[in-house]
Design an enzyme around this catalytic site. Structure first.
Site, short mmCIF file in Angstrom:
data_model
loop_
_atom_site.label_atom_id
_atom_site.label_comp_id
_atom_site.label_asym_id
_atom_site.label_seq_id
_atom_site.Cartn_x
_atom_site.Cartn_y
_atom_site.Cartn_z
N LYS A 1 -25.35 59.23 -34.75
CA LYS A 1 -24.17 58.55 -35.34
C LYS A 1 -24.62 57.61 -36.45
O LYS A 1 -23.99 57.53 -37.51
CB LYS A 1 -23.40 57.78 -34.25
N ASP B 1 -15.10 43.71 -38.96
CA ASP B 1 -13.84 44.33 -38.62
C ASP B 1 -13.90 45.75 -39.15
O ASP B 1 -14.37 45.99 -40.26
CB ASP B 1 -12.67 43.55 -39.24
N THR B 2 -13.46 46.68 -38.32
CA THR B 2 -13.53 48.10 -38.69
C THR B 2 -12.17 48.74 -38.53
O THR B 2 -11.44 48.43 -37.59
CB THR B 2 -14.55 48.83 -37.79
N ASN C 1 -16.62 40.80 -29.30
CA ASN C 1 -16.54 41.02 -27.85
C ASN C 1 -16.73 42.49 -27.52
O ASN C 1 -16.53 42.91 -26.38
CB ASN C 1 -15.19 40.53 -27.30
N HIS D 1 -20.41 54.20 -40.93
CA HIS D 1 -19.84 53.05 -41.66
C HIS D 1 -20.57 51.75 -41.28
O HIS D 1 -20.97 50.97 -42.11
CB HIS D 1 -18.36 52.94 -41.30
N ARG D 2 -20.75 51.55 -39.96
CA ARG D 2 -21.39 50.32 -39.46
C ARG D 2 -22.84 50.25 -39.93
O ARG D 2 -23.34 49.20 -40.29
CB ARG D 2 -21.29 50.31 -37.93
N TYR E 1 -12.34 55.80 -31.60
CA TYR E 1 -11.87 57.11 -32.10
C TYR E 1 -13.03 58.11 -32.27
O TYR E 1 -12.85 59.15 -32.90
CB TYR E 1 -11.17 56.91 -33.45
N ASP E 2 -14.21 57.80 -31.72
CA ASP E 2 -15.39 58.65 -31.94
C ASP E 2 -15.16 60.11 -31.55
O ASP E 2 -15.69 61.02 -32.19
CB ASP E 2 -16.60 58.10 -31.16
P1 ITT Z 1 -14.17 42.63 -32.02
O1 ITT Z 1 -12.94 42.26 -32.79
O2 ITT Z 1 -14.43 41.73 -30.84
O3 ITT Z 1 -15.38 42.78 -32.91
P2 ITT Z 1 -12.76 45.15 -31.56
O4 ITT Z 1 -13.03 46.31 -30.67
O5 ITT Z 1 -11.43 44.45 -31.44
O6 ITT Z 1 -13.96 44.09 -31.35
P3 ITT Z 1 -12.04 45.75 -34.28
O7 ITT Z 1 -11.04 44.66 -34.33
O8 ITT Z 1 -12.94 45.93 -35.46
O9 ITT Z 1 -13.00 45.61 -33.02
O10 ITT Z 1 -11.24 47.06 -33.91
C1 ITT Z 1 -11.49 48.24 -34.46
C2 ITT Z 1 -11.11 49.36 -33.53
O11 ITT Z 1 -11.41 50.54 -34.27
C3 ITT Z 1 -11.94 49.43 -32.25
O12 ITT Z 1 -11.32 48.83 -31.17
C4 ITT Z 1 -12.08 50.93 -32.04
O13 ITT Z 1 -10.93 51.44 -31.42
C5 ITT Z 1 -12.11 51.44 -33.47
N1 ITT Z 1 -13.49 51.57 -33.97
C6 ITT Z 1 -14.23 50.63 -34.61
N2 ITT Z 1 -15.45 51.10 -34.90
C7 ITT Z 1 -15.49 52.37 -34.42
C8 ITT Z 1 -16.47 53.37 -34.38
O14 ITT Z 1 -17.69 53.17 -34.87
N3 ITT Z 1 -16.15 54.52 -33.81
C9 ITT Z 1 -14.93 54.75 -33.28
N4 ITT Z 1 -13.96 53.86 -33.28
C10 ITT Z 1 -14.22 52.66 -33.83
#
Ligand code: ITT
Length: 194
Positions: free
Chosen positions: A171, A68-69, A8, A176-177, A150-151
């Site tokens: 970026k 998931d990140t 989302n 990572h992505r 957190y960018d």
């Molecule tokens: P979905 O689960 O729907 O994919 P989400 O935003 O909840 O979306 P995550 O559960 O992976 O995604 O949450 C990881 C959080 O980490 C996200 O909300 C950001 O705050 C942060 N994050 C993830 N990728 C990032 C990036 O490339 N740069 C900065 N912050 C990031």
């Protein structure tokens, strides 16, 4: 090849679509007309990524992937990690999360951190995982307004600016992505040949 991206988070969709280009037909949940908040109840990125892709696969019977990140900060024993999205509370709030992170880090000299992305792909009824890591450090106050999460406090190793001060293309030279997505694309390309 049509793949649903089970997220989302529109920022993730934009970044991954930019990396994949038109090699594969990536459809976001929004484009697929699916409006659900997928639970992320687990203690690892791997389990949460699998939960997201499995939920959407069961719902659509269509090949799909999710990711998931987490931001893992060394001086905070890997926090916020799997809790990155809701670090400061149940409602996802990027600014509050950053405030909490900077408060907890305080003046600690160890600013080392890394972003870790785990992609979960379900294709031909099989499950596959791909990981991407970006090392870097947390600066003491936010800089820049691009990107998300957190960018604005993360400077990747080898750079002098935060992700939020970079264009998406810049970026993606570190991210990572990008690294996890490249592994996904390599895998999909090999499947295509067979
Ligand atoms: P979905 O689960 O729907 O994919 P989400 O935003 O909840 O979306 P995550 O559960 O992976 O995604 O949450 C990881 C959080 O980490 C996200 O909300 C950001 O705050 C942060 N994050 C993830 N990728 C990032 C990036 O490339 N740069 C900065 N912050 C990031």
């Amino acid at each position: 090849m049509k793949l649903i991206f089970a997220t989302n988070n529109q920022h993730k969709v934009d970044e991954i679509q930019h990396i994949i280009g038109n090699k594969f037909d990536v459809i976001s949940l929004k484009q697929a007309g699916i409006d659900i908040d997928i639970p992320e109840p687990h203690d690892t990125l791997e389990e949460n990524a699998v939960e997201k892709s499995s939920t959407i696969y069961k719902l659509t019977d269509t090949d799909c992937f999710s990711e998931d990140t987490g931001l893992e900060v060394e001086a905070l024993n890997g926090e916020p990690g799997v809790k990155s999205a809701r670090y400061a509370g149940d409602v996802k709030d990027f600014n509050k999360n950053i405030e909490k992170l900077l408060f907890k880090l305080g003046n600690d000299n160890n600013r080392k951190a890394r972003f870790r992305t785990v992609i979960s792909l379900i294709i031909n009824k099989e499950q596959h995982l791909f990981e991407g890591i970006c090392e870097g450090e947390i600066i003491s106050s936010p800089a820049g307004s691009n990107g998300f999460g957190y960018d604005s406090v993360f400077v990747p190793a080898g750079a002098t600016r935060t992700f939020a001060e970079m264009t998406m293309e810049e970026k993606n030279t570190f991210s990572h992505r990008k690294k996890a997505t490249e592994k996904l694309v390599l895998f999909l390309n090999k499947l295509n040949i067979r």
